[in-house]
Design an enzyme around this catalytic site. Structure first.
Site, PDB file in Angstrom:
ATOM      1  N   GLY A   1      -4.969   4.244  -9.562  1.00 21.46           N
ATOM      2  CA  GLY A   1      -4.958   3.240 -10.623  1.00 21.46           C
ATOM      3  C   GLY A   1      -4.441   1.884 -10.170  1.00 21.46           C
ATOM      4  O   GLY A   1      -3.879   1.134 -10.966  1.00 21.46           O
TER       5      GLY A   1
ATOM      6  N   SER B   1      -8.724   1.822  -7.500  1.00 19.43           N
ATOM      7  CA  SER B   1      -8.515   1.824  -8.948  1.00 19.43           C
ATOM      8  C   SER B   1      -8.755   3.216  -9.537  1.00 19.43           C
ATOM      9  O   SER B   1      -8.413   3.485 -10.676  1.00 19.43           O
ATOM     10  CB  SER B   1      -9.443   0.806  -9.605  1.00 19.43           C
ATOM     11  OG  SER B   1     -10.791   1.080  -9.280  1.00 19.43           O
ATOM     12  N   CYS B   2      -9.352   4.100  -8.737  1.00 20.86           N
ATOM     13  CA  CYS B   2      -9.597   5.476  -9.190  1.00 20.86           C
ATOM     14  C   CYS B   2      -8.273   6.225  -9.330  1.00 20.86           C
ATOM     15  O   CYS B   2      -7.261   5.837  -8.771  1.00 20.86           O
ATOM     16  CB  CYS B   2     -10.457   6.231  -8.181  1.00 20.86           C
ATOM     17  SG  CYS B   2     -12.123   5.590  -7.977  1.00 20.86           S
ATOM     18  N   ILE B   3      -8.336   7.339 -10.085  1.00 19.76           N
ATOM     19  CA  ILE B   3      -7.166   8.195 -10.257  1.00 19.76           C
ATOM     20  C   ILE B   3      -7.433   9.546  -9.615  1.00 19.76           C
ATOM     21  O   ILE B   3      -8.498  10.137  -9.825  1.00 19.76           O
ATOM     22  CB  ILE B   3      -6.887   8.459 -11.767  1.00 19.76           C
ATOM     23  CG1 ILE B   3      -6.712   7.154 -12.535  1.00 19.76           C
ATOM     24  CG2 ILE B   3      -5.701   9.415 -11.939  1.00 19.76           C
ATOM     25  CD1 ILE B   3      -5.321   6.615 -12.607  1.00 19.76           C
TER      26      ILE B   3
END
Lengths: 215, 163
Positions: free
Chosen positions: B95, B30-32
Site C-alpha cells: 500500500g 501500491s499493491c497489498i
C-alpha cells in the site's frame, strides 16, 4: 474473462514503425546528452499477461533507478525508464563528468537525481514525439520523477495507477546498450486499455497511407 | 525447511498446507500482500491485491485483484484446507505510494485506498488484523513461511523485519 488485445497486421506494422523511429531518436538524443554512443536494442512490442509485467526489468526484486513520467492528452499512459544501479551510476558519471559512484549504492545526490530524470525526460519525449507524429494524437508527458526501488514495485504501481487492470498489458520494451556495454536499461510504455485502443486505431489509419507503405 | 517458493503474482492468491512451502509476493508497491495463517492446522494463504474494488462492469472474475472480493476468497480457500476464521492470524504489507505524480489533473493514492479497502473487507469477513507494515513510499517483498507461519517483509535499503 477480459477481452484479449487484438491487432491487425497493418496496425502492428504501423506501431513497429512509429516505435522503432522513436527509439532511434531516443538513442540519438541520449547519446548526444551523455557525449558517447549509447546503443539501443531493437524495440519489442509485447502483449503480455499482467502478472509478468513486474518481472520484465531483470526480475521483480531487482533494484533500479527509474525515471517515471505520467502521460496525458489524448491518451493516458505511463512511461518508465529504468536502469540497474551500476548502469545508473555510470550514466551519472558520464553526464556530470565525474567518476561513477559506488555501483551498489542506493544514494543519488540532488545533481545525480536531476541528471537521471533528465535522461528519462529526453528519452521518453523522443519516443512520444515519434508516436505523436505517426498518430496525430496530442501526447503530453509530465515532469519526470526519479524512484530508486524494486523494479516490480514500480512497474506494478504504474499498472495499478492506470485503473481497472485487464489480463493483458501492452508493453513497449527496449534494452539500452549491448551485452558487456556500460549501460543497461529498460524503457516501458504502459498505456491504459482505452489509450491502447486509441493508439492502435490511429496507427492503423496511418499505416495504410501510401507514403508509409512505400518503405 | 521452507524451500519450495510459490510466487503470488498480481491479482493471484494461493493456499498451502505444505510445511516446506514459502508463499512470496515480490515487489509490492501500491499493491497489498495479505496473509492468513491458521496455526492449529499449519495452513496459510496469501493474496496479492492490486485495486480497491471490482468495477461493476468488469467481465472477469478478478481472482484476488480487488480488495472487496479477494479477502473472502482467500479466507474461504483456507477454510477448505481446514482453517477456521476465528483462528486465522491476519497480516498485511504494501500500500505504498511510489509514484507521486498528478495525472490528468487529479491523483489517486491507490496504496492508501487499497489499505482502507482491505481493512473494510477484513471487518466484513469477521477477520481481525494482527499486524501490518503499510504505506510509505517504498517497495516491499512479503514472505509467508507455512511451517511456522512466520511473515517477513523485506525492502531495499530498509532491511528486513518479521511482522
Amino acid at each position: 474473462m477480459s477481452k484479449s488485445i487484438v491487432i491487425t497486421r497493418a496496425q502492428y506494422r504501423g506501431a513497429r514503425k512509429a516505435v522503432s523511429e522513436g527509439i532511434l531518436r531516443a538513442g540519438q538524443s541520449l547519446s548526444t546528452m551523455v557525449g558517447r554512443e549509447i546503443g539501443m536494442g531493437t524495440p519489442a512490442i509485447k502483449v503480455v499477461p499482467v502478472r509478468d509485467v513486474p518481472g520484465l526489468a531483470g526480475g521483480p526484486e531487482t533494484t533500479v533507478a527509474a525515471a517515471y513520467l505520467g502521460i496525458s492528452g489524448d491518451i493516458s499512459a505511463h512511461m518508465i525508464l529504468c536502469f540497474d544501479l551500476r548502469s545508473a551510476h555510470k550514466l551519472v558519471g558520464y553526464l556530470l563528468e565525474k567518476a561513477p559512484g559506488d555501483p551498489e549504492s542506493l544514494e543519488f545526490d540532488f545533481m545525480s537525481r536531476s541528471a537521471l530524470s533528465e535522461v528519462g525526460n529526453v528519452t521518453c519525449s523522443s519516443l512520444l514525439n515519434a508516436l505523436s507524429d505517426h498518430t496525430g494524437l496530442a501526447i503530453r508527458p509530465s515532469i519526470p520523477v526519479l524512484v530508486v526501488d524494486m523494479a516490480g514495485a514500480i512497474l506494478s504501481a504504474a499498472l495499478a495507477e492506470l485503473g481497472p487492470v485487464g489480463d493483458e498489458a501492452m508493453v513497449i520494451e527496449t534494452v539500452f546498450g549491448q551485452e558487456g556495454e556500460a549501460v543497461n536499461g529498460h524503457l516501458f510504455l504502459l498505456p491504459s486499455p482505452e489509450a491502447l485502443a486509441t493508439i492502435i486505431n490511429h496507427l492503423g489509419a496511418r499505416a495504410k497511407c501510401p507514403i508509409e507503405s512505400s518503405r | 525447511m521452507s524451500d519450495r517458493i510459490v510466487s503470488i503474482g498480481l491479482g493471484e492468491f494461493s493456499v498451502s498446507v505444505d510445511p516446506e512451502t514459502t508463499l512470496v509476493a515480490y515487489g509490492l508497491g501500491s499493491c497489498i500482500g495479505l496473509t492468513l495463517y491458521d496455526p492449529e492446522v499449519g495452513a496459510g494463504g496469501m493474496a496479492h491485491v492490486v485495486l480497491p474494488e471490482r468495477p461493476s462492469n468488469s467481465a472477469d472474475d478478478g481472482g484476488a485483484k480487488y480488495a472487496d472480493t479477494a479477502v473472502d476468497r482467500l479466507a474461504a480457500e483456507l477454510e477448505r484446507s481446514g482453517g477456521k476464521r476465528g483462528r486465522m492470524v491476519v497480516k498485511m504489507a504494501g500500500g505504498a505510494q511510489l509514484l507521486a505524480l498528478p495525472l490528468n489533473g487529479h491523483h489517486w493514492d491507490i496504496g492508501e485506498r487499497n489499505i482502507n479497502a482491505v481493512r473494510k473487507s477484513l471487518a466484513r469477513c469477521g477477520l481481525v488484523l494482527a499486524t501490518h507494515d503499510v504505506g510509505g513510499a517504498h517497495g516491499r517483498t512479503l514472505r509467508l513461511h507455512i511451517h511456522d507461519g512466520r511473515v517477513v517483509v523485506s525492502t531495499i535499503g530498509r532491511g528486513e523485519k518479521i511482522l
